[in-house]
Scaffold this active site. Structure first.
Site, PDB file in Angstrom:
ATOM      1  N   HIS A  20       1.023  -1.412   0.101  1.00  0.00           N
ATOM      2  CA  HIS A  20      -0.070   0.192  -0.067  1.00  0.00           C
ATOM      3  C   HIS A  20       0.776   1.113   0.206  1.00  0.00           C
ATOM      4  O   HIS A  20       1.903   1.544   0.656  1.00  0.00           O
ATOM      5  CB  HIS A  20      -0.863  -0.195   1.064  1.00  0.00           C
ATOM      6  CG  HIS A  20      -2.036   1.293   1.317  1.00  0.00           C
ATOM      7  ND1 HIS A  20      -3.629   1.133   0.597  1.00  0.00           N
ATOM      8  CD2 HIS A  20      -1.914   2.387   1.734  1.00  0.00           C
ATOM      9  CE1 HIS A  20      -3.787   1.573   0.964  1.00  0.00           C
ATOM     10  NE2 HIS A  20      -3.353   2.708   0.777  1.00  0.00           N
ATOM     11  N   ASP A  22       0.180   5.439  -1.037  1.00  0.00           N
ATOM     12  CA  ASP A  22      -0.736   6.679  -1.814  1.00  0.00           C
ATOM     13  C   ASP A  22       0.215   7.112  -2.453  1.00  0.00           C
ATOM     14  O   ASP A  22      -0.775   9.098  -2.397  1.00  0.00           O
ATOM     15  CB  ASP A  22      -1.845   6.695   0.031  1.00  0.00           C
ATOM     16  CG  ASP A  22      -2.353   6.265   0.588  1.00  0.00           C
ATOM     17  OD1 ASP A  22      -3.649   5.644  -0.188  1.00  0.00           O
ATOM     18  OD2 ASP A  22      -1.988   5.415   1.772  1.00  0.00           O
ATOM     19  N   GLU A 123      -9.369   1.274  -2.848  1.00  0.00           N
ATOM     20  CA  GLU A 123      -8.782   1.600  -0.765  1.00  0.00           C
ATOM     21  C   GLU A 123     -10.749   1.738  -0.452  1.00  0.00           C
ATOM     22  O   GLU A 123     -11.146   3.342  -0.157  1.00  0.00           O
ATOM     23  CB  GLU A 123      -8.204   2.364  -0.164  1.00  0.00           C
ATOM     24  CG  GLU A 123      -7.957   2.629   1.016  1.00  0.00           C
ATOM     25  CD  GLU A 123      -6.709   3.216   1.163  1.00  0.00           C
ATOM     26  OE1 GLU A 123      -6.659   3.021   3.047  1.00  0.00           O
ATOM     27  OE2 GLU A 123      -6.470   3.890   0.979  1.00  0.00           O
ATOM     28  N   HIS A 150     -13.020   2.200   3.883  1.00  0.00           N
ATOM     29  CA  HIS A 150     -11.858   2.593   4.713  1.00  0.00           C
ATOM     30  C   HIS A 150     -12.271   3.282   5.886  1.00  0.00           C
ATOM     31  O   HIS A 150     -13.131   2.504   6.572  1.00  0.00           O
ATOM     32  CB  HIS A 150     -11.789   4.280   3.073  1.00  0.00           C
ATOM     33  CG  HIS A 150     -10.358   4.746   4.061  1.00  0.00           C
ATOM     34  ND1 HIS A 150     -10.288   6.327   4.286  1.00  0.00           N
ATOM     35  CD2 HIS A 150      -8.711   4.116   3.884  1.00  0.00           C
ATOM     36  CE1 HIS A 150      -9.123   6.075   4.480  1.00  0.00           C
ATOM     37  NE2 HIS A 150      -8.590   5.583   4.460  1.00  0.00           N
ATOM     38  N   HIS A 191      -8.402  -1.777   7.986  1.00  0.00           N
ATOM     39  CA  HIS A 191      -9.418  -0.942   7.888  1.00  0.00           C
ATOM     40  C   HIS A 191     -11.067  -1.371   8.627  1.00  0.00           C
ATOM     41  O   HIS A 191     -11.698  -0.266   8.160  1.00  0.00           O
ATOM     42  CB  HIS A 191      -9.931   0.464   6.257  1.00  0.00           C
ATOM     43  CG  HIS A 191      -8.973   1.192   6.336  1.00  0.00           C
ATOM     44  ND1 HIS A 191      -8.838   2.030   7.005  1.00  0.00           N
ATOM     45  CD2 HIS A 191      -7.984   1.502   5.358  1.00  0.00           C
ATOM     46  CE1 HIS A 191      -8.001   2.521   6.627  1.00  0.00           C
ATOM     47  NE2 HIS A 191      -7.240   2.795   6.007  1.00  0.00           N
ATOM     48  N   HIS A 212      -2.156  -3.196   4.776  1.00  0.00           N
ATOM     49  CA  HIS A 212      -1.212  -2.289   5.921  1.00  0.00           C
ATOM     50  C   HIS A 212      -1.956  -2.018   6.656  1.00  0.00           C
ATOM     51  O   HIS A 212      -2.759  -1.305   6.887  1.00  0.00           O
ATOM     52  CB  HIS A 212      -1.116  -0.549   5.272  1.00  0.00           C
ATOM     53  CG  HIS A 212      -2.670  -0.749   4.832  1.00  0.00           C
ATOM     54  ND1 HIS A 212      -3.434  -1.106   4.370  1.00  0.00           N
ATOM     55  CD2 HIS A 212      -2.896   0.925   5.233  1.00  0.00           C
ATOM     56  CE1 HIS A 212      -4.437   0.368   4.075  1.00  0.00           C
ATOM     57  NE2 HIS A 212      -4.256   1.754   4.756  1.00  0.00           N
ATOM     58  N   ASP A 320       2.427   2.215   3.860  1.00  0.00           N
ATOM     59  CA  ASP A 320       1.447   3.154   3.456  1.00  0.00           C
ATOM     60  C   ASP A 320       2.123   4.618   3.360  1.00  0.00           C
ATOM     61  O   ASP A 320       0.943   5.298   4.227  1.00  0.00           O
ATOM     62  CB  ASP A 320       1.004   3.170   4.759  1.00  0.00           C
ATOM     63  CG  ASP A 320      -0.750   4.218   5.223  1.00  0.00           C
ATOM     64  OD1 ASP A 320      -1.333   4.102   3.319  1.00  0.00           O
ATOM     65  OD2 ASP A 320      -1.439   4.273   5.844  1.00  0.00           O
TER      66      ASP A 320
END
Length: 392
Positions: A20, A22, A123, A150, A191, A212, A320
């Site tokens: 993961h 971003d 995500e 999420h 999540h 993650h 992350d």
């Protein structure tokens, strides 16, 4: 040869598959997808955790780029498509370093070429807008995992950080998982609430991932994985990819964050308020209460425990990066993975153990999902289920 030298040598053969990152959202937020303004071919230390020089330094061989969009957007689908477009443009812009990957075989091909296999993960189930047709469309565009929620619940699944509503997965939520299995899209349980984790494991016939997430027994944060869920990974074949976010891995940071949030609320601000006035209150709190700092050892503690519970065949890494404001000492950006491996070597992890952690487990789990998909597509058609029909 030092432990760090041994870690770097291992990564040349078995590079990191990170679950993961971003970067696409950071590029949206910072430069509105102007890739020249944040050219990742050169170091972007002042702006990003991620660029090609540091990915190379960190020994990254495959990256799941998160095509995350916020759950409060009125129409998340166009924004998700923009994120996918961003990843495709990055790959097209840097063909000597990045290779699009859709399968485990593509990941191995990229490794043999010395390129970074570039995969995509959505995500949050809000990105499909309660539509299995949209889910299939995302798969067709290259998305190879979807995190079921999420930070907020979706209509068919509970999040770890929202008030329970569905009690886990609804009937439509279970249909989403089954359709993901049929497609060959990995079910990502980062999540989600523990009830959702358990329902997904009860439903899925393919291995799941946590792209993650870390251990809840080591750090009691709702984003982490309870031991009873970790214990189920061997039977499922899935992989839990440890994350580096300090407030998920260090109990002192969890407690500090809760106190900081309470302080904001006591001054009349929402804990997510980013206005100048709220930030002044927060900065004053931080001056009197220094933020706890996680380290490489903090993350290694999670991996040691997760290995005891789930076994080394079911672990991976999901840093992350560019999705968190703070990182542990020694893991400041994507160049830091060798430091984690060096720490694990010093704790007695073998070369074979680390090869599984960095490369082999993540490649295996995608290949296993592909095998399940091929078998299911011989016997089942695309689902025509709707949220209204199953949950209405």
């Amino acid at each position: 040869m030092t432990s760090l030298d041994r870690a770097r040598e291992l990564l040349r053969e078995f590079p990191v598959v990170d679950g993961h990152n971003d970067l696409p959202w950071a590029l949206r937020e910072q430069v509105h997808y102007d890739l020249a303004a944040r050219d990742i071919a050169v170091r972007q230390d002042a702006h990003l955790h991620t660029d090609l020089p540091r990915l190379r330094e960190g020994g990254v061989g495959a990256q799941y780029w998160s095509v995350y969009v916020r759950s409060d957007l009125p129409d998340p689908v166009p924004a998700t498509l923009e994120q996918i477009d961003c990843v495709r443009r990055l790959i097209d812009r840097h063909p000597r370093d990045l290779r699009a990957a859709l399968t485990a075989a593509d990941m191995e091909a990229a490794r043999s070429e010395g390129r970074i296999a570039s995969l995509m993960g959505a995500e949050g189930g809000h990105s499909i807008a309660n539509s299995l047709g949209v889910l299939r469309g995302l798969y067709a565009l290259g998305v190879r995992y979807m995190t079921l929620t999420h930070n907020d619940n979706v209509d068919w699944a509970d999040s770890a950080t929202d008030e329970p509503r569905a009690g886990g997965l609804t009937a439509f939520g279970r249909e989403v998982v089954r359709e993901m299995n049929r497609l060959g899209m990995l079910v990502d349980l980062s999540h989600v609430a523990p009830t959702t984790m358990r329902d997904a494991l009860d439903t899925s016939t393919a291995p799941v991932i946590f792209s993650h997430s870390s251990s809840r027994a080591v750090c009691d944060h709702p984003r982490n994985i309870p031991d009873d869920v970790l214990e189920r990974l061997p039977a499922n074949g899935g992989v839990a990819m440890v994350t580096f976010v300090p407030k998920f891995v260090l109990q002192a940071a969890v407690d500090w964050t809760a106190a900081a949030d309470d302080n904001l609320r006591a001054h009349g601000f929402h804990h997510l308020d980013g206005t100048a006035e709220a930030m002044k209150v927060h900065q004053a709190f931080e001056e009197g209460h220094p933020r706890p700092v996680a380290t490489v050892a903090t993350v290694a503690d999670h991996l040691d425990h997760m290995r005891e519970v789930a076994g080394v065949d079911h672990l991976g890494i999901g840093g992350d990066y560019d999705g968190t404001a703070f990182t542990p000492e020694g893991l400041a950006d994507v160049s830091g993975y060798p430091n984690l491996l060096a720490e694990l070597l010093e704790r007695g992890w073998s070369r074979a153990d680390l090869a599984k952690l960095t490369w082999q487990n993540a490649v295996r789990v995608l290949g296993a999902a592909e095998d399940v998909s091929r078998a299911l597509q011989e016997t089942s058609a695309p689902s025509h289920a709707t949220l209204e029909a199953l949950d209405g």
